[in-house]
Design a protein around this motif. Structure first.
Motif, PDB file in Angstrom:
ATOM      1  N   THR A   1       0.832  -1.202   0.000  1.00 39.61           N
ATOM      2  CA  THR A   1       0.000   0.000   0.000  1.00 39.61           C
ATOM      3  C   THR A   1       0.868   1.254   0.000  1.00 39.61           C
ATOM      4  O   THR A   1       0.593   2.220  -0.722  1.00 39.61           O
TER       5      THR A   1
ATOM      6  N   MET B   1       0.905   3.965  -3.024  1.00 38.80           N
ATOM      7  CA  MET B   1       0.631   5.363  -2.734  1.00 38.80           C
ATOM      8  C   MET B   1       1.794   6.243  -3.184  1.00 38.80           C
ATOM      9  O   MET B   1       1.596   7.316  -3.769  1.00 38.80           O
TER      10      MET B   1
ATOM     11  N   TYR C   1      -9.456  14.546   3.587  1.00 41.07           N
ATOM     12  CA  TYR C   1     -10.270  13.398   4.034  1.00 41.07           C
ATOM     13  C   TYR C   1     -11.560  13.842   4.725  1.00 41.07           C
ATOM     14  O   TYR C   1     -12.624  13.256   4.503  1.00 41.07           O
TER      15      TYR C   1
ATOM     16  N   GLY D   1     -11.974   3.185  -1.470  1.00 42.82           N
ATOM     17  CA  GLY D   1     -10.899   3.399  -0.507  1.00 42.82           C
ATOM     18  C   GLY D   1     -10.590   4.874  -0.342  1.00 42.82           C
ATOM     19  O   GLY D   1      -9.610   5.372  -0.901  1.00 42.82           O
TER      20      GLY D   1
ATOM     21  N   GLU E   1      -9.573   6.599   2.231  1.00 41.31           N
ATOM     22  CA  GLU E   1      -8.342   6.920   2.949  1.00 41.31           C
ATOM     23  C   GLU E   1      -7.148   6.922   2.004  1.00 41.31           C
ATOM     24  O   GLU E   1      -6.299   7.816   2.052  1.00 41.31           O
ATOM     25  N   PHE E   2      -7.108   5.911   1.145  1.00 34.67           N
ATOM     26  CA  PHE E   2      -5.994   5.813   0.190  1.00 34.67           C
ATOM     27  C   PHE E   2      -6.051   6.943  -0.829  1.00 34.67           C
ATOM     28  O   PHE E   2      -5.037   7.605  -1.105  1.00 34.67           O
TER      29      PHE E   2
ATOM     30  N   SER F   1      -5.491  10.648   0.794  1.00 34.10           N
ATOM     31  CA  SER F   1      -4.120  10.848   1.271  1.00 34.10           C
ATOM     32  C   SER F   1      -3.144  10.898   0.102  1.00 34.10           C
ATOM     33  O   SER F   1      -2.186  11.690   0.117  1.00 34.10           O
TER      34      SER F   1
ATOM     35  N   ALA G   1      -0.577   8.946   6.524  1.00 36.77           N
ATOM     36  CA  ALA G   1      -1.928   8.475   6.199  1.00 36.77           C
ATOM     37  C   ALA G   1      -2.486   7.567   7.288  1.00 36.77           C
ATOM     38  O   ALA G   1      -3.699   7.322   7.342  1.00 36.77           O
TER      39      ALA G   1
ATOM     40  N   LEU H   1      -5.601   4.543   7.393  1.00 41.97           N
ATOM     41  CA  LEU H   1      -5.080   3.717   6.306  1.00 41.97           C
ATOM     42  C   LEU H   1      -4.047   2.745   6.853  1.00 41.97           C
ATOM     43  O   LEU H   1      -3.138   3.127   7.585  1.00 41.97           O
TER      44      LEU H   1
ATOM     45  N   GLU I   1      -1.208   1.386   5.947  1.00 41.05           N
ATOM     46  CA  GLU I   1       0.024   1.298   5.162  1.00 41.05           C
ATOM     47  C   GLU I   1       1.087   0.666   6.058  1.00 41.05           C
ATOM     48  O   GLU I   1       0.743   0.009   7.046  1.00 41.05           O
TER      49      GLU I   1
END
Length: 233
Positions: free
Chosen positions: A25, A29, A79, A98, A100-101, A104, A176, A181, A183
């Motif tokens: 992730t 990103m 967000y 998604g 959040e992804f 961010s 993030a 998220l 990650e």
């Protein structure tokens, strides 16, 4: 009571896959935000060199806003703020994909674009003005002159600062985690909360961040050396 190291505890309950998923992730990103940052940053740098006063004011405001507000605030603004302005149907669709992804990535890409624009502008200004004038006298338009003559040289000059921006972008993806998220850092926090193996978890997370950062540094150094050698031929 002495603390006993136990890295083996991280090999159970699907924790390796959680770490790997968080790393993937983070890398996705980084790649998408990098494309946004370098694409938009290049456009801003080219437009800035047109020296049109109203356009310069707008770009200067963009750069100042994104460089002087913390990255985390930009992520929270996108967000919680921008998402609230979207139509309900679109907001629901984004959240299913998604949110959040997406938000961010956009926030990090837009902030980094401001730094990229300034780095490229400095590189363009380092190129003698006569080169642009000569290309225009040969019949090339401003945009073609930029694309074929100026920007290739500017990118070569700007490789070191652009490499630094890429490293910062990669590391800033950890912010993030603040909006949920999962990650790399978020995955580490999830595992640490379940196992209480703080040292072991963040040692692994640190090692992964360091490994990717070193790869980016070496990649930037290799490209810089290769481009410099090609320019001397």
């Amino acid at each position: 009571m002495n603390y006993t190291l136990d890295f083996g505890a991280l090999l159970s309950n699907g924790y390796p896959m959680l770490i790997l998923g968080g790393l993937m992730t983070t890398l996705k990103m980084t790649a998408l935000a990098w494309l946004l940052a370098f694409g938009l940053g290049s456009v801003l740098a080219i437009l800035r060199m047109l020296d049109r006063r109203p356009l310069n004011y707008i770009i200067t405001l963009y750069v100042a806003f994104h460089r002087n507000v913390p990255m985390l605030v930009h992520i929270l603004l996108w967000y919680f703020g921008v998402a609230a302005l979207l139509p309900m149907a679109l907001n629901d669709a984004v959240n299913r994909w998604g949110g959040e992804f997406l938000f961010s990535t956009i926030a990090i890409g837009l902030v980094t674009a401001a730094y990229v624009a300034e780095d490229l502008r400095s590189a363009i200004r380092a190129i003698p003005d006569g080169q642009l004038e000569a290309s225009r006298s040969l019949g090339l338009s401003y945009m073609r002159s930029m694309r074929k003559v100026i920007l290739p040289q500017a990118f070569t000059i700007a490789i070191p600062p652009l490499t630094n921006q890429t490293l910062l972008l990669f590391k800033n993806t950890s912010l993030a985690m603040a909006i949920g998220l999962i990650e790399l850092t978020g995955a580490g926090r999830e595992i640490e909360s379940a196992t209480f193996k703080t040292f072991e978890v963040y040692t692994v997370v640190t090692a992964l961040y360091l490994a990717v950062s070193l790869l980016l540094m070496f990649g930037g150094a290799y490209i810089s050396k290769h481009r410099a050698a090609a320019a001397k031929r």
